[in-house]
Design an enzyme around this catalytic site. Structure first.
Site, PDB file in Angstrom:
ATOM      1  CG  ASP A 195      59.756  48.381  45.950  1.00  0.00           C
ATOM      2  OD1 ASP A 195      60.487  48.510  44.951  1.00  0.00           O
ATOM      3  OD2 ASP A 195      59.558  49.286  46.773  1.00  0.00           O
ATOM      4  CG  HIS A 230      58.103  49.964  37.250  1.00  0.00           C
ATOM      5  ND1 HIS A 230      58.054  51.283  36.868  1.00  0.00           N
ATOM      6  CD2 HIS A 230      57.532  49.916  38.493  1.00  0.00           C
ATOM      7  CE1 HIS A 230      57.497  52.005  37.827  1.00  0.00           C
ATOM      8  NE2 HIS A 230      57.170  51.195  38.824  1.00  0.00           N
ATOM      9  CB  SER A 241      49.244  40.699  44.712  1.00  0.00           C
ATOM     10  OG  SER A 241      48.670  39.465  44.330  1.00  0.00           O
TER      11      SER A 241
END
Length: 299
Positions: free
Chosen positions: A98, A154, A255
């Site tokens: 995200d 991911h 981050s």
């Protein structure tokens, strides 16, 4: 005006924001945050999660768990199955996290953009001149994870991880205000260089970058991934194979991930700077004629 909106207006004042988030002992603040966030005493836990939700846009509705033992557990939460559908088109590289899409474009003369008008040397980010040259002419995309977002990242495609190198560094904030003011910020912060090979033979590089209040960067596919700082900057060979959408690791706060695409891939045409992405959505696309070109001989 709500309290959150009032705090947002204060935070939007650039000088004050930069002062509060960067001109304090960054390493000390990060260690303190790592300690406080792990406290499981209910009053501390509830107060810290409440403050986090007050200052940040947090949505825990898609979390696997309904309650968390600590603020840290909420930061690194897993998602319930099916919460992030993954685009299955093999010509598409999906967003690994995200994120908000930041600076993006094509590596030119060995440089990429931090923000508009602020280039930095790719070789400085990677601490590898040869790998920097190998990405010349390739697309790149900067993905910024805000503090309230899902913090795990991911695999953008079916891939094999070939190597990981941890690079020690500072913990500057990576928000847009700091990116405008601190030259080559990503090259200063703690980060990891992850080299992967896709199923068609093409190679790409992912660079997760830590920031202030990030108490750790963890890689779930790597034996040493729970303590990268102890590896001393050595290049760690790896043979892990991950399917598209499989977990690679997590930040312990918000981050950035810099994605360096294989040759021929271009940014998905529906995207523009500032776009909000969810893990599994299309990020980069490959024309059929470009697939399989190799970066793999770089050492």
């Amino acid at each position: 005006m709500t309290l959150r909106s009032a705090l947002g207006r204060i935070g939007a004042q650039e000088d004050l924001n930069f002062l509060l988030t960067n001109r304090l002992p960054r390493r000390l603040a990060t260690r303190a945050m790592g300690w406080i966030s792990r406290i499981e005493q209910p009053l501390v836990r509830d107060a810290s999660i409440g403050l986090w939700r007050l200052f940040c846009d947090v949505d825990l509705a898609d979390a696997k768990e309904e309650r968390f033992a600590s603020l840290h557990a909420a930061f690194v939460r897993e998602l319930r199955p099916g919460a992030r559908p993954v685009a299955q088109d093999p010509s598409v590289l999906v967003s690994p996290s995200d994120a908000l899409l930041g600076a993006h474009g094509t590596v030119a003369a060995g440089q990429v953009l931090q923000v508009k008008g602020s280039p930095y040397r790719l070789a400085d980010l990677l601490q590898d001149e040869a790998l920097g040259r190998a990405h010349e002419g390739c697309a790149y995309a900067t993905l910024r994870l805000t503090a309230g977002m899902y913090h795990r990242f991911h695999a953008p495609a079916d891939l094999a991880v070939e190597s990981v190198r941890h690079l020690w560094g500072d913990t500057w904030n990576v928000n847009p205000i700091a990116l405008k003011r601190v030259e080559a910020l990503f090259c200063r912060n703690e980060r990891a260089v992850i080299r992967v090979r896709l199923g068609d033979g093409a190679a790409m590089t992912l660079v997760p970058v830590a920031a202030i209040l990030v108490a750790g960067l963890k890689l779930s596919f790597l034996r040493e991934g729970g303590d990268l700082r102890a590896t001393g900057g050595r290049t760690l060979p790896c043979t892990a194979r991950l399917s598209k959408g499989a977990e690679m690791g997590w930040f312990e706060h918000g981050s950035t991930i810099v994605v360096l695409a294989p040759p021929g891939y271009t940014l998905d045409p529906t995207l523009c700077e500032g776009a909000r992405l969810r893990m599994g959505e299309p990020l980069l696309r490959a024309p059929a004629t470009a697939r399989g070109k190799d970066l793999g001989d770089v050492r």
